[in-house]
Design an enzyme around this catalytic site. Sequence first.
Site, PDB file in Angstrom:
ATOM      1  N   SER B  46       0.792  -1.235   0.079  1.00 38.28           N
ATOM      2  CA  SER B  46      -0.126   0.087  -0.069  1.00 38.28           C
ATOM      3  C   SER B  46       0.935   1.219  -0.130  1.00 38.28           C
ATOM      4  CB  SER B  46      -0.846  -0.022   1.304  1.00 38.28           C
ATOM      5  OG  SER B  46      -1.996   0.984   1.119  1.00 38.28           O
ATOM      6  N   GLU B  47       0.884   2.139  -0.916  1.00 38.49           N
ATOM      7  CA  GLU B  47       1.734   3.300  -1.357  1.00 38.49           C
ATOM      8  C   GLU B  47       1.878   3.983   0.003  1.00 38.49           C
ATOM      9  OE1 GLU B  47      -0.976   2.709  -2.853  1.00 38.49           O
ATOM     10  OE2 GLU B  47      -1.686   4.596  -3.876  1.00 38.49           O
TER      11      GLU B  47
END
Lengths: 223, 223, 232, 232
Positions: B46-47
């Site tokens: 998840s960035e």
Amino acid sequence: MTPEERLLIERAAREIEPGMVVNLGIGLPTKIPAVLPAGFDVTFHSENGFAGLGPPLEGGTPDNDVIDAGGRAVTLEPGAACFDSVTSFSLVRGGKVDLAILGAFEVSVAGDLANWMIPGKLTPGMGGGMELAQKARRVLVVSRHLDKHGRGKLVDVCSLPLTAAGCVSTLVTERAVFRREKGGRMRLVSVAPGLSVEDAREGMPEGLEAEGALEAWEGVGRR
Amino acid sequence: MTPEERLLIERAAREIEPGMVVNLGIGLPTKIPAVLPAGFDVTFHSENGFAGLGPPLEGGTPDNDVIDAGGRAVTLEPGAACFDSVTSFSLVRGGKVDLAILGAFEVSVAGDLANWMIPGKLTPGMGGGMELAQKARRVLVVSRHLDKHGRGKLVDVCSLPLTAAGCVSTLVTERAVFRREKGGRMRLVSVAPGLSVEDAREGMPEGLEAEGALEAWEGVGRR
Amino acid sequence: MSKVSTVSGALRAAVKSGDTILVGGFGRGGVPFSCTEFLADHPDEFRDLTLVKNDANEPGLGIGAMFRNPGQVKKLISTHIGLNPEFIGQMNAKEIACELIPQGIFAEKLRAGGAGIPAFLHDIGMGTIVAEGKRTVDFDGRPWILESALRGDVGLLCADMADEKGNAWWRGTNRNMNVVMGMAARTVIVEAKQIVPVGTLRPEDVHLPGVCVTAVVPAGPRRHLQKLAADE
Amino acid sequence: MSKVSTVSGALRAAVKSGDTILVGGFGRGGVPFSCTEFLADHPDEFRDLTLVKNDANEPGLGIGAMFRNPGQVKKLISTHIGLNPEFIGQMNAKEIACELIPQGIFAEKLRAGGAGIPAFLHDIGMGTIVAEGKRTVDFDGRPWILESALRGDVGLLCADMADEKGNAWWRGTNRNMNVVMGMAARTVIVEAKQIVPVGTLRPEDVHLPGVCVTAVVPAGPRRHLQKLAADE
């Protein structure tokens, strides 16, 4: 530590202001923490990966997982932070190191520093010295006044490959303190107790005369 | 989840190979983890700052210190790692994300992706979408086959500003799977159970004919 | 020696009108709400600010409260503004300028700023409107965007834990843009949910070294967030 | 699913003659001694390597043992070789090539490699022999060195702790170049002093995320270090 070394180390320590972040080069500079008053507010940064040097090892087993940039086992103070090399040099280039205290082969009157190689003789590599010389907010060189051939540490022009140009603001020897403003020339600003201006200028280039009155020599012990 | 959504989500999940590091865009893609078999070996990145999404929250109080890039409270699996935004995008640009599963406004037959703005109507900002579209090793788009005006998701040329050119390798809708080789054109490769090739081509540009036999439609449920 | 201060004291000492302020956080996580609330509550003291923040928060929340004060924010540099329709309206009406940057490049520009790197090459957004007008440099046989570093006068961070020397630690996904902003600002204020004595954090666990931090202030009750939660 | 392997198995699967190998460590800290010992013990299998390491270790220790095998190492990229006079002799005799880079730029080149940044600007060494012949780019009114990224085929790290997914943690100053090399190599082998079950490391404490790591191998008894200590 010889008496001469102690004199110059204590005088150099006097240049550290409370609250500073300071990086120490290998050799003579690493002797500075030991002469600071207990509890003095300073954070020592070590480019291999920490900020917050603790007190010297007193006997006991050295912890080889905590070393300084010279490879010596050291301690961390409470509130120290460890980090990787990338972060460490981000701090250096990012201006977080207030003062670097380095050794030198030569310092020119224009503040050029040569301390990383002697062509044909000594090629150890520059390590992190170039970043520190160039990016610490202030660079102090500590050195014996004369080399073994009787030559002074200050020169008109460095004969050795430079580490960084115009970076040195202060040179402290066991005989004298020389200082320059950014862009200016080195000037004699203080002479060790019991010595004359002639002693302070021995082996050094011409034209280092003080511009005003000499400052009293204050070692850290008197603070 | 509607039956159509479930069909396309399960088919999209089939594209995840064991051991992959996968990033999920907001919206439909976030529904994929829930349809994977228990214990399936995948790491979701998840960035905003972690790798290792855990199982869905089952009741209980959400932990708002652990969110995904869409701002939803999620969980971490054992062995997850948290990191800052710089590291997160270093992983993306550094090629550590094997597959990005994204939504889209338009996908062109050449694999161009438009999913970040509709001039004059929707200007939310691109977030991390450009990096993911451009630097994930493979980009899969999941989308309903037709928009509310009956237009297919595939177009000859995107009319909206691009997120990245030529990045999409696969499009999965509830009716069909389209795929292209690097540098090539999208081709129909699979049709959902009970549907015809004509259903799969509805609303889409010409020239998407399969080059060989169609693949069987395999949802993740059958694995 | 302790860097612990108050929100009002630290902000008044650090922030001047016209400053560029880096504000940590992603969505609602890691946002220095007490600091943004104080700035929003004193619109006459702090004006013409350029804010640099991952997202525009939500209307009335975080920097969303500052946008409501005419003249307090002159520009936002961000990656995503989709959750703040109020700000989008102000942007479209040209009341507040807005520069949108891909999120990884936004982080990398700040990282360069903090690391003393003036500019770097990349290809994110190449061939899209984002790259239009950007200077390129040929390297290794192809053109790349030459991207400049981004720095701030003041960084406002929110950490889960900080000690009296400013060493800071983040829980879960709260770290986000906070660490890099703590490196890229001249003056850094860490709003901490928990202020702990020196020695509490293991040196290996420190996410942002205290040498980057000017002041540590206690996170307050987060009035705006509570109001929003009550409204929901 | 577990990435745990053996030194021999992981190295034979990863390293080919001619490869560029990133080797972690600073002095004796954080050096993957078991991996370097294995490579040094098998000079016919692993030849013509380019090593990238902060320093040249000491004679016979770490990569210092590899230099003793003719033809195993063709080049060293490093920042400091002063503790290995044996290697300096080989360098001066042109038996092994050596490229010396300022330490922060060495780290930054690897960092760029791992972060997908092809090149960056800086001014370290400007006006010294280090900058001679380097390409410069004008930016912001002055020239800067355009520095290229550095990547490796294989990264050999030594962590104090790693879990079965490859998440790694370093004690004290052992982290040094290890993390950045773990990002900058295509295949990454973590030699761990302690291999722990998944879930042992808090997610916030992970220094190198497991997604960067190919294999975790147990650190062995460090034969060369023991020999050196016995000799001292």
